[in-house]
Design an enzyme around this catalytic site. Structure first.
Site, PDB file in Angstrom:
ATOM      1  N   CYS A  85      -4.211  10.186  -0.320  1.00 38.54           N
ATOM      2  CA  CYS A  85      -5.003   9.912   0.882  1.00 38.54           C
ATOM      3  C   CYS A  85      -5.976  11.027   1.262  1.00 38.54           C
ATOM      4  O   CYS A  85      -7.181  10.801   1.287  1.00 38.54           O
ATOM      5  CB  CYS A  85      -4.076   9.627   2.060  1.00 38.54           C
ATOM      6  SG  CYS A  85      -3.253   8.057   1.877  1.00 38.54           S
TER       7      CYS A  85
HETATM    8  N1  NAD Z   1      -0.005   6.045  -0.178  1.00 35.43           N
HETATM    9  C1  NAD Z   1      -0.016   6.482   1.055  1.00 35.43           C
HETATM   10  O1  NAD Z   1       0.717   7.406   1.411  1.00 35.43           O
HETATM   11  C2  NAD Z   1      -0.912   5.859   2.099  1.00 35.43           C
HETATM   12  C3  NAD Z   1      -0.709   6.168   3.457  1.00 35.43           C
HETATM   13  C4  NAD Z   1      -1.537   5.581   4.412  1.00 35.43           C
HETATM   14  C5  NAD Z   1      -2.557   4.721   4.012  1.00 35.43           C
HETATM   15  N2  NAD Z   1      -2.754   4.459   2.691  1.00 35.43           N
HETATM   16  C6  NAD Z   1      -3.820   3.516   2.314  1.00 35.43           C
HETATM   17  O2  NAD Z   1      -3.207   2.262   2.064  1.00 35.43           O
HETATM   18  C7  NAD Z   1      -3.887   1.591   0.998  1.00 35.43           C
HETATM   19  C8  NAD Z   1      -2.900   1.290  -0.122  1.00 35.43           C
HETATM   20  O3  NAD Z   1      -2.457   2.514  -0.660  1.00 35.43           O
HETATM   21  P1  NAD Z   1      -1.234   2.599  -1.686  1.00 35.43           P
HETATM   22  O4  NAD Z   1      -0.954   4.031  -1.899  1.00 35.43           O
HETATM   23  O5  NAD Z   1      -0.146   1.692  -1.231  1.00 35.43           O
HETATM   24  O6  NAD Z   1      -1.938   1.983  -2.995  1.00 35.43           O
HETATM   25  P2  NAD Z   1      -1.249   1.633  -4.386  1.00 35.43           P
HETATM   26  O7  NAD Z   1      -2.272   1.872  -5.415  1.00 35.43           O
HETATM   27  O8  NAD Z   1       0.094   2.295  -4.489  1.00 35.43           O
HETATM   28  O9  NAD Z   1      -0.965   0.062  -4.281  1.00 35.43           O
HETATM   29  C9  NAD Z   1      -1.980  -0.892  -4.215  1.00 35.43           C
HETATM   30  C10 NAD Z   1      -1.464  -2.182  -4.851  1.00 35.43           C
HETATM   31  O10 NAD Z   1      -2.456  -3.194  -4.693  1.00 35.43           O
HETATM   32  C11 NAD Z   1      -2.414  -4.015  -5.855  1.00 35.43           C
HETATM   33  N3  NAD Z   1      -3.652  -4.787  -5.937  1.00 35.43           N
HETATM   34  C12 NAD Z   1      -4.894  -4.409  -6.335  1.00 35.43           C
HETATM   35  N4  NAD Z   1      -5.761  -5.426  -6.236  1.00 35.43           N
HETATM   36  C13 NAD Z   1      -5.063  -6.492  -5.770  1.00 35.43           C
HETATM   37  C14 NAD Z   1      -5.407  -7.825  -5.428  1.00 35.43           C
HETATM   38  N5  NAD Z   1      -6.647  -8.279  -5.570  1.00 35.43           N
HETATM   39  N6  NAD Z   1      -4.441  -8.636  -4.963  1.00 35.43           N
HETATM   40  C15 NAD Z   1      -3.169  -8.198  -4.824  1.00 35.43           C
HETATM   41  N7  NAD Z   1      -2.787  -6.939  -5.118  1.00 35.43           N
HETATM   42  C16 NAD Z   1      -3.728  -6.097  -5.579  1.00 35.43           C
HETATM   43  C17 NAD Z   1      -2.202  -3.034  -6.993  1.00 35.43           C
HETATM   44  O11 NAD Z   1      -1.723  -3.674  -8.160  1.00 35.43           O
HETATM   45  C18 NAD Z   1      -1.199  -2.070  -6.358  1.00 35.43           C
HETATM   46  O12 NAD Z   1       0.139  -2.461  -6.632  1.00 35.43           O
HETATM   47  C19 NAD Z   1      -5.031   2.513   0.589  1.00 35.43           C
HETATM   48  O13 NAD Z   1      -6.201   2.141   1.271  1.00 35.43           O
HETATM   49  C20 NAD Z   1      -4.559   3.875   1.049  1.00 35.43           C
HETATM   50  O14 NAD Z   1      -5.633   4.748   1.312  1.00 35.43           O
HETATM   51  C21 NAD Z   1      -1.936   4.987   1.718  1.00 35.43           C
END
Ligand code: NAD
Length: 428
Positions: free
Chosen positions: A265
């Site tokens: 992030c």
């Molecule tokens: N990881 C963190 O600690 C955190 C904390 C707060 C906010 N965020 C935000 O939350 C969001 C998600 O982050 P994350 O770390 O969970 O990401 P991640 O990469 O771990 O997971 C995203 C998931 O989305 C799936 N995906 C992609 N395209 C898709 C589609 N069209 N339909 C369905 N699934 C699809 C991927 O296969 C993946 O499993 C980001 O915007 C991130 O900035 C993350």
């Protein structure tokens, strides 16, 4: 309630198991077939404390994963949690958000009931208005009439994701209209009664997330810069923070000097905000400096060793830690990578050890991987602490392997410098 979560990653799966535990019927939708199969077999696709037990408890009952968007018909609230990575120039890549919305558009087209779409992915201000709503309205359904829209940024941290989601310090609800906001507020109020709720419009909610992350990044780069100055004159920056933190205007969080911030992030959100500001004709000097300090900080850990012993060519260096922080196996933007790359460039022989995280593919064949702390340090001449795993405090009991060896702390793991170890910190 029937809930759907698009994207079963760190955020989607972590919040999914908590909401299933609260008694909701949760459908996780992900394009990654292997991940979906793992989840449905009760296997967590990544390490996160408490995740496995909650997943095992609820999968097949309140929780199910699918690759099939057509199963979303029953969902009353649909959370978008897909990734929003950086492009090489630092700008935000919306390809996953766009593809998820294209698929959701078809769900809305055939939907008989009102659905609330909640954007939890981190997206830049105005994205929901300018990108997400127009795609969803291609369904022929109207936002605000046939479906609702909220932006509800997520603040959970990897390594404590489940607890963070259970005990949210605030819940930000940006809504396009009163009805959308009221539905989401009622939903959260029932399950998380003690978390304060902040109601704003869509773009303000989007900005709250970026401003929060940019502020946290600023605190870290600030204290790293102060630490770099302290180091020059023999001051322990941690003692400086001790004397600062009781001031309630300052506080003590995010003032742990070291090799800088990584993770999925802070680095990407900071870069995206810088890029966005420039597109708006602003010159975000402060944010650029925050990023610069963070990019150069890891090199200092390598330079420190060079100052002490000269050339690193042929030297055996143990790197302790790969994960960007303890409690996770996530390697995204880990500071370990630039450190290992620089050590290899200097001609060092690198052996790495992490209790959980696996070596990234790009390093396969270039470095050795140890299966224990002892194995990593036994042969090494220099030791670098890169992730502050508790386990690495065991070094104190392994002095028989450490005689004559230099240990460089990139993260402060010892509050008090152990007398039996030759140890030097990056900013202390
Ligand atoms: N990881 C963190 O600690 C955190 C904390 C707060 C906010 N965020 C935000 O939350 C969001 C998600 O982050 P994350 O770390 O969970 O990401 P991640 O990469 O771990 O997971 C995203 C998931 O989305 C799936 N995906 C992609 N395209 C898709 C589609 N069209 N339909 C369905 N699934 C699809 C991927 O296969 C993946 O499993 C980001 O915007 C991130 O900035 C993350």
């Amino acid at each position: 309630m029937h809930l759907a979560i698009i994207g079963a990653g760190f955020v989607g799966l972590s919040m999914g198991v908590v909401l299933a535990d609260k008694g909701h019927k949760v459908l996780l939708v992900d394009v990654d077939k292997a991940k979906v199969e793992k989840i449905n077999s009760g296997i967590a696709p990544f390490y996160e404390p408490k995740l496995s037990e909650l997943l095992e408890k609820h999968v097949g009952n309140n929780l199910k994963a699918t690759t099939n968007y057509s199963e979303l018909e029953k969902a009353e609230i649909i959370f978008i949690c897909v990734g929003t990575p950086s492009k090489p120039d630092g700008s935000i890549d919306l390809k996953y958000v766009i593809s998820a919305c294209e698929s959701l558009k078809d769900v809305l087209k055939h939907a008989k009931d009102y659905k609330l779409i909640v954007v939890k992915s981190t997206v830049l201000p105005t994205t929901t208005e300018k990108v997400i709503i127009p795609i969803l309205e291609k369904s022929g359904k109207k936002a605000g009439k046939h479906f609702g829209i909220c932006v509800n940024p997520e603040f959970l941290r990897e390594g404590s994701a489940i607890n963070d989601f259970l005990n949210q310090d605030r819940i930000v609800i940006g809504a396009m209209d009163k009805k959308s906001g009221d539905i989401l507020e009622k939903f959260y109020r029932n399950d998380f009664p003690s978390s304060p709720i902040v109601r704003v419009d869509l773009r303000t909610a989007e900005m709250i997330k970026y401003a929060s992350n940019a502020f946290l990044a600023t605190k870290i780069s600030f204290i790293n810069e102060i630490g770099n100055i302290c180091k020059k004159i023999g001051i322990d920056v941690y003692k400086v923070v001790e004397g600062m933190k009781y001031d309630p205007r300052i506080g003590g969080h995010f003032l742990n000097a070291g090799i800088g911030f990584g993770g999925s992030c802070l680095p990407k959100d900071l870069k995206a905000l810088i890029n966005f500001a420039k597109e708006l004709g602003e010159h975000p000097k402060l944010l650029e400096a925050v990023n610069h300090v963070n990019e150069t900080q890891p090199e200092r850990l390598v330079e420190l060793a060079k100052q002490r012993i000269g050339e690193l060519k042929g030297k055996k260096v143990a790197v302790l830690g790969l994960a960007f922080k303890p409690g996770t196996d996530d390697l995204r933007e880990t500071r370990a990578l630039p450190i290992i790359t620089k050590l290899l460039d200097e001609g060092a022989e690198v052996i790495v050890y992490d209790p959980i995280a696996k070596l990234p593919e790009e390093l396969n064949g270039s470095v050795k991987v140890a299966s224990s702390l002892e194995e990593a340090i036994k042969e090494a001449e220099i030791i670098k602490i890169v992730t502050d795993w508790e386990h690495f405090k065991e070094l104190i009991n392994l002095e028989h392997y450490l005689e004559g060896k230099l240990i460089f702390e990139g993260r402060r793991i010892f509050d008090v410098k152990p007398e039996n170890l030759e140890i030097e910190g990056i900013c202390w």
